[in-house]
Structure formats: structure tokens, C-alpha cells
Design a protein around this motif. Structure first.
Motif, PDB file in Angstrom:
ATOM      1  N   ARG A 273      13.763  -4.423  -4.115  1.00 33.58           N
ATOM      2  CA  ARG A 273      13.752  -4.778  -2.689  1.00 33.58           C
ATOM      3  C   ARG A 273      12.610  -4.096  -1.963  1.00 33.58           C
ATOM      4  NH1 ARG A 273      17.654  -2.592  -0.280  1.00 33.58           N
ATOM      5  NH2 ARG A 273      18.729  -1.511  -1.984  1.00 33.58           N
ATOM      6  N   CYS A 274      12.370  -2.824  -2.275  1.00 32.02           N
ATOM      7  CA  CYS A 274      11.348  -2.052  -1.558  1.00 32.02           C
ATOM      8  C   CYS A 274       9.952  -2.644  -1.756  1.00 32.02           C
ATOM      9  CB  CYS A 274      11.374  -0.598  -2.049  1.00 32.02           C
ATOM     10  SG  CYS A 274      10.199   0.490  -1.218  1.00 32.02           S
ATOM     11  N   PHE A 275       9.696  -3.177  -2.968  1.00 32.41           N
ATOM     12  CA  PHE A 275       8.339  -3.651  -3.280  1.00 32.41           C
ATOM     13  C   PHE A 275       8.252  -5.171  -3.393  1.00 32.41           C
ATOM     14  CE2 PHE A 275       8.403   0.783  -4.414  1.00 32.41           C
ATOM     15  CZ  PHE A 275       7.223   1.239  -3.840  1.00 32.41           C
ATOM     16  N   GLY A 276       9.210  -5.856  -2.800  1.00 33.01           N
ATOM     17  CA  GLY A 276       9.085  -7.302  -2.633  1.00 33.01           C
ATOM     18  C   GLY A 276       9.203  -8.117  -3.897  1.00 33.01           C
ATOM     19  N   GLY A 277      10.021  -7.675  -4.854  1.00 32.87           N
ATOM     20  CA  GLY A 277      10.238  -8.470  -6.062  1.00 32.87           C
ATOM     21  C   GLY A 277      11.023  -9.737  -5.751  1.00 32.87           C
ATOM     22  N   GLU A 278      10.857 -10.741  -6.593  1.00 28.61           N
ATOM     23  CA  GLU A 278      11.577 -12.001  -6.421  1.00 28.61           C
ATOM     24  C   GLU A 278      12.536 -12.199  -7.585  1.00 28.61           C
ATOM     25  OE1 GLU A 278       8.599 -15.023  -5.907  1.00 28.61           O
ATOM     26  OE2 GLU A 278       7.959 -14.227  -3.941  1.00 28.61           O
ATOM     27  N   GLU A 279      13.610 -12.925  -7.323  1.00 30.43           N
ATOM     28  CA  GLU A 279      14.674 -13.108  -8.309  1.00 30.43           C
ATOM     29  C   GLU A 279      14.138 -13.694  -9.623  1.00 30.43           C
ATOM     30  OE1 GLU A 279      17.773 -12.162  -7.920  1.00 30.43           O
ATOM     31  OE2 GLU A 279      18.623 -13.008  -9.769  1.00 30.43           O
ATOM     32  N   ASN A 280      13.208 -14.646  -9.508  1.00 34.67           N
ATOM     33  CA  ASN A 280      12.719 -15.308 -10.721  1.00 34.67           C
ATOM     34  C   ASN A 280      11.762 -14.441 -11.534  1.00 34.67           C
ATOM     35  OD1 ASN A 280      10.423 -15.351  -9.177  1.00 34.67           O
ATOM     36  ND2 ASN A 280      10.361 -17.566  -8.889  1.00 34.67           N
ATOM     37  N   GLU A 281      11.494 -13.211 -11.067  1.00 41.85           N
ATOM     38  CA  GLU A 281      10.627 -12.296 -11.814  1.00 41.85           C
ATOM     39  C   GLU A 281      11.415 -11.277 -12.624  1.00 41.85           C
ATOM     40  OE1 GLU A 281       7.025 -12.401  -8.489  1.00 41.85           O
ATOM     41  OE2 GLU A 281       8.500 -10.782  -8.475  1.00 41.85           O
ATOM     42  N   LEU A 282      12.726 -11.248 -12.457  1.00 40.78           N
ATOM     43  CA  LEU A 282      13.553 -10.275 -13.172  1.00 40.78           C
ATOM     44  C   LEU A 282      13.740 -10.693 -14.626  1.00 40.78           C
ATOM     45  CD1 LEU A 282      16.259  -9.733 -10.422  1.00 40.78           C
ATOM     46  CD2 LEU A 282      14.499  -8.080 -11.128  1.00 40.78           C
ATOM     47  N   ASN A 283      13.675  -9.719 -15.504  1.00 41.67           N
ATOM     48  CA  ASN A 283      13.846  -9.971 -16.936  1.00 41.67           C
ATOM     49  C   ASN A 283      15.216  -9.478 -17.379  1.00 41.67           C
ATOM     50  OD1 ASN A 283      10.905 -10.677 -17.930  1.00 41.67           O
ATOM     51  ND2 ASN A 283      10.719  -8.981 -16.470  1.00 41.67           N
ATOM     52  N   LYS A 284      15.959 -10.355 -18.046  1.00 43.80           N
ATOM     53  CA  LYS A 284      17.253  -9.959 -18.603  1.00 43.80           C
ATOM     54  C   LYS A 284      17.110  -9.823 -20.118  1.00 43.80           C
ATOM     55  CE  LYS A 284      20.272 -11.283 -14.931  1.00 43.80           C
ATOM     56  NZ  LYS A 284      21.666 -11.640 -14.606  1.00 43.80           N
ATOM     57  N   VAL A 285      17.561  -8.689 -20.634  1.00 44.19           N
ATOM     58  CA  VAL A 285      17.371  -8.373 -22.050  1.00 44.19           C
ATOM     59  C   VAL A 285      18.723  -8.403 -22.762  1.00 44.19           C
ATOM     60  CG1 VAL A 285      16.471  -6.713 -23.692  1.00 44.19           C
ATOM     61  CG2 VAL A 285      15.394  -6.935 -21.447  1.00 44.19           C
ATOM     62  N   TYR A 286      18.813  -9.261 -23.780  1.00 46.77           N
ATOM     63  CA  TYR A 286      20.033  -9.389 -24.580  1.00 46.77           C
ATOM     64  C   TYR A 286      19.818  -8.656 -25.911  1.00 46.77           C
ATOM     65  CZ  TYR A 286      21.336 -13.207 -21.392  1.00 46.77           C
ATOM     66  OH  TYR A 286      21.651 -13.955 -20.281  1.00 46.77           O
ATOM     67  N   PHE A 287      20.749  -7.773 -26.249  1.00 45.32           N
ATOM     68  CA  PHE A 287      20.770  -7.130 -27.556  1.00 45.32           C
ATOM     69  C   PHE A 287      22.025  -7.600 -28.274  1.00 45.32           C
ATOM     70  CE2 PHE A 287      18.674  -3.571 -25.047  1.00 45.32           C
ATOM     71  CZ  PHE A 287      17.388  -3.863 -25.497  1.00 45.32           C
ATOM     72  N   GLU A 288      21.856  -8.174 -29.463  1.00 46.89           N
ATOM     73  CA  GLU A 288      23.000  -8.617 -30.246  1.00 46.89           C
ATOM     74  C   GLU A 288      23.056  -7.815 -31.542  1.00 46.89           C
ATOM     75  OE1 GLU A 288      23.242 -12.804 -30.768  1.00 46.89           O
ATOM     76  OE2 GLU A 288      24.696 -12.671 -32.406  1.00 46.89           O
TER      77      GLU A 288
ATOM     78  N   GLU B 277       0.850  -1.189   0.000  1.00 48.87           N
ATOM     79  CA  GLU B 277       0.000   0.000   0.000  1.00 48.87           C
ATOM     80  C   GLU B 277       0.885   1.238   0.000  1.00 48.87           C
ATOM     81  OE1 GLU B 277      -3.179   0.214   2.715  1.00 48.87           O
ATOM     82  OE2 GLU B 277      -3.884  -1.822   2.326  1.00 48.87           O
ATOM     83  N   VAL B 278       0.653   2.077  -0.996  1.00 48.94           N
ATOM     84  CA  VAL B 278       1.413   3.324  -1.139  1.00 48.94           C
ATOM     85  C   VAL B 278       0.411   4.440  -1.414  1.00 48.94           C
ATOM     86  CG1 VAL B 278       3.277   4.501  -2.353  1.00 48.94           C
ATOM     87  CG2 VAL B 278       3.309   2.007  -2.170  1.00 48.94           C
ATOM     88  N   GLY B 279       0.157   5.287  -0.449  1.00 49.65           N
ATOM     89  CA  GLY B 279      -0.846   6.325  -0.631  1.00 49.65           C
ATOM     90  C   GLY B 279      -2.179   5.686  -1.026  1.00 49.65           C
ATOM     91  N   PRO B 280      -2.777   6.118  -2.149  1.00 45.77           N
ATOM     92  CA  PRO B 280      -4.078   5.572  -2.553  1.00 45.77           C
ATOM     93  C   PRO B 280      -3.964   4.268  -3.340  1.00 45.77           C
ATOM     94  CG  PRO B 280      -3.434   7.323  -4.052  1.00 45.77           C
ATOM     95  CD  PRO B 280      -2.360   7.253  -3.002  1.00 45.77           C
ATOM     96  N   TYR B 281      -2.747   3.766  -3.534  1.00 43.65           N
ATOM     97  CA  TYR B 281      -2.548   2.607  -4.412  1.00 43.65           C
ATOM     98  C   TYR B 281      -2.244   1.334  -3.618  1.00 43.65           C
ATOM     99  CZ  TYR B 281      -1.432   6.707  -7.284  1.00 43.65           C
ATOM    100  OH  TYR B 281      -1.456   7.940  -7.887  1.00 43.65           O
ATOM    101  N   ARG B 282      -2.677   0.178  -4.195  1.00 37.49           N
ATOM    102  CA  ARG B 282      -2.228  -1.132  -3.729  1.00 37.49           C
ATOM    103  C   ARG B 282      -1.533  -1.790  -4.908  1.00 37.49           C
ATOM    104  NH1 ARG B 282      -5.222  -5.196  -2.207  1.00 37.49           N
ATOM    105  NH2 ARG B 282      -3.885  -5.824  -0.477  1.00 37.49           N
ATOM    106  N   LEU B 283      -0.229  -2.063  -4.767  1.00 35.60           N
ATOM    107  CA  LEU B 283       0.588  -2.403  -5.930  1.00 35.60           C
ATOM    108  C   LEU B 283       1.287  -3.742  -5.780  1.00 35.60           C
ATOM    109  CD1 LEU B 283       2.247   1.097  -6.245  1.00 35.60           C
ATOM    110  CD2 LEU B 283       0.513   0.167  -7.791  1.00 35.60           C
ATOM    111  N   PRO B 284       1.337  -4.515  -6.896  1.00 35.93           N
ATOM    112  CA  PRO B 284       2.189  -5.705  -6.910  1.00 35.93           C
ATOM    113  C   PRO B 284       3.631  -5.263  -7.157  1.00 35.93           C
ATOM    114  CG  PRO B 284       1.137  -5.443  -9.040  1.00 35.93           C
ATOM    115  CD  PRO B 284       0.596  -4.336  -8.149  1.00 35.93           C
ATOM    116  N   PRO B 285       4.601  -6.169  -7.065  1.00 35.45           N
ATOM    117  CA  PRO B 285       5.994  -5.785  -7.379  1.00 35.45           C
ATOM    118  C   PRO B 285       6.107  -5.333  -8.835  1.00 35.45           C
ATOM    119  CG  PRO B 285       5.918  -7.891  -6.216  1.00 35.45           C
ATOM    120  CD  PRO B 285       4.498  -7.557  -6.581  1.00 35.45           C
TER     121      PRO B 285
END
Length: 286
Positions: free
Chosen positions: A239-254, A196-204
Motif C-alpha cells: 500500500r505504501c509504495f503503490g503496488g497493484e493487485e495484479n502484480e502480487l505473486n502467489k507461490v505454491y509449494f507442494e 521518492e524516498v531519500g536519495p532513491y526513486r523507486l517503483p513498487p
């Protein structure tokens, strides 16, 4: 494989928007306050002009976006995840400057849904140690999967390689995340993950990590994406909004040459799985 972002558009909402659009197109003359005939009303251009005016006003409105960002950055500051933040001002081509806990500066550029030509309009300020783009898409009918891929592959990859612009990452996150308009699978059965942040309820937030160097066909064709702790502003959000390692996206540009064409291949990997990958496509710059 095409899940470049976990959420997807709400098909029921899309259907209702399409139905209402048809009603609006065929019944707008009934709202006419000028007493015109149906034919005169549609011939006059009032309907087309009004639609374009409303569309422009919604697209140009920054007030709601700035309110959202203000709540987020204040929450991060109150929690000790950043030192302080300021708006950059209208003369700059970035929107916010954040002082990180290690004293470095992160610049943030706010964008909309990432499917427009203005997605590339930004500049990494010379004083910034980190530079990220934050997509705040207030269009409830937008397709997040189409827009995220459009932004990352069609626009960011071309801009980073051809213009040699360094962008450290992307955040896709706004007040519609986790609502009926944009259901978030991260919180399915996990309401404890909402903040909960002000008027919002937010997922990571959805975070995309880009390489730290600019891809180049000859000297640096396929730099690896950064880790989350390499980009402190993204790490602080994570970290602040409770993200998990398996939710991070890694972007490769070749980057590579195909005859005289400079081509790029884009790949998004999340939790060790390729979520979407392009073919080598030429970079066309006007």
C-alpha cells in the motif's frame, strides 16, 4: 512463461561486463605498480587474490543495504503504515523487527541476490508473528529471473519443507530497481508510480506470498499461499509504495513422496497466470 519476476537483466550491460572482464583478465598487468614482467605478474597470484578480495568485500558489505532499508522503513513509519522498527542486532539470525499497526511483530531477514548458499541462513524468532525475507541485490550484472527462481524453488522450498521453517513471504526490491541496470516494466510510461524516498526513486516492490503452513506429504501436501492482507508487513509495503493487485505473486509449494524421496513442486502465479512451475524434484539435504 519464464517470467518469475517482471524485470530481466539488461543484455547490453551484460555484454559490456563480459567485454570489460576480458580486458581486465588480459590487460591487468599494465596496472601493476610493482614493476613485474607480465609472466611474473600473472604467476604471482596478485590478480586472482585481488579479484577475490574485491568480490568478498562487495558481497560482505551491508552498509549500503542498511541505508536503503533505513530509508524505506522510516518512510513507512512516517506515513503511518507501521508503528516503529529496530535493528535486531548481530546476535540474532534476523535483521529487523517491525512493530505493526495492530501491535504484532514482523521480523525481516535481509539477503543478497538469492543465488548463494547463505540464502537459507536465517531463523524465525519466537516472538515474531510474521517472518519475511527481503532480497537486496546490489550486483548490477545479476540475472533477477535466474536468482528469484533459484531462491524460491531451489532454496526456500527445500528449507521450508525439510526444515519445517515458516516463511510468510519474500520481497525483491532495491535501489537498482527502475534504473538502467534493472529496468522495471511496472513503470513503463507510468513515472507517476515512482516514489521518492531519500536519495532513491523507486517503483513498487515485487512481493511473493508463501503459504501460512508448512507443506507435508501426508497431512498438508499443498497449502494455499496467503492473501496480501494476511501478512501485514507485506500489505503495508504494498500500500505504501503503490503496488497493484495484479502484480502480487502467489507461490505454491507442494510436497509429496516419490518412493523414498521427499519431492516438492513449486509454482508462481501472478494475475491468475502461471509464471513458472517446476517438476517434482527431490529435496537433497546434507
Amino acid at each position: 512463461m519464464n517470467d518469475e519476476i517482471p524485470c530481466q537483466k539488461n543484455p547490453q550491460l551484460t555484454e559490456r561486463i563480459e567485454k570489460f572482464s576480458e580486458v581486465l583478465k588480459t590487460q591487468a598487468h599494465r596496472l601493476d605498480p610493482f614493476g613485474m614482467t607480465e609472466q611474473d605478474f600473472y604467476d604471482s597470484g596478485i590478480f586472482d587474490g585481488a579479484v577475490q578480495r574485491v568480490r568478498g568485500q562487495i558481497s560482505a558489505s551491508m552498509g549500503e543495504k542498511k541505508t536503503f532499508v533505513k530509508h524505506i522503513l522510516n518512510h513507512m513509519q512516517d506515513g503511518g503504515f507501521i508503528q516503529e522498527w529496530i535493528e535486531a542486532g548481530g546476535s540474532n539470525r534476523h535483521d529487523y523487527s517491525v512493530t505493526l499497526n495492530n501491535g504484532k511483530i514482523a521480523a525481516i531477514e535481509l539477503k543478497g541476490c538469492l543465488d548463494g548458499n547463505n540464502t537459507n541462513i536465517s531463523a524465525r524468532p519466537p516472538h515474531a508473528n510474521e517472518f519475511i525475507v527481503w532480497s537486496v541485490c546490489q550486483n548490477k550484472g545479476a540475472d533477477p529471473r535466474h536468482n528469484v527462481w533459484s531462491g524460491i524453488h531451489t532454496r526456500f522450498s527445500a528449507d521450508i519443507i525439510a526444515e519445517e521453517k515458516r516463511v510468510d513471504g519474500l520481497v525483491v526490491w532495491d535501489w537498482l530497481c527502475g534504473t538502467a541496470a534493472r529496468a522495471c516494466p511496472k513503470i513503463a510510461g507510468r513515472q507517476d508510480r515512482m516514489t521518492e524516498v531519500g536519495p532513491y526513486r523507486l517503483p513498487p516492490p515485487c512481493i511473493y506470498l508463501f503459504p501460512s503452513t508448512v507443506p507435508s506429504p501426508r497431512n498438508n501436501p499443498s497449502p494455499r499461499p496467503q492473501n496480501i492482507n494476511d501478512v501485514e508487513i507485506l500489505d503495508a509495503m504494498h500500500r505504501c509504495f503503490g503496488g497493484e493487485e495484479n502484480e502480487l505473486n502467489k507461490v505454491y509449494f507442494e510436497a509429496a513422496m516419490n518412493g523414498v524421496d521427499l519431492v516438492r513442486t513449486t509454482k508462481i502465479v501472478r494475475n491468475g497466470i502461471v509464471r513458472r512451475e517446476s517438476k517434482p524434484t527431490p529435496i537433497r539435504r546434507s
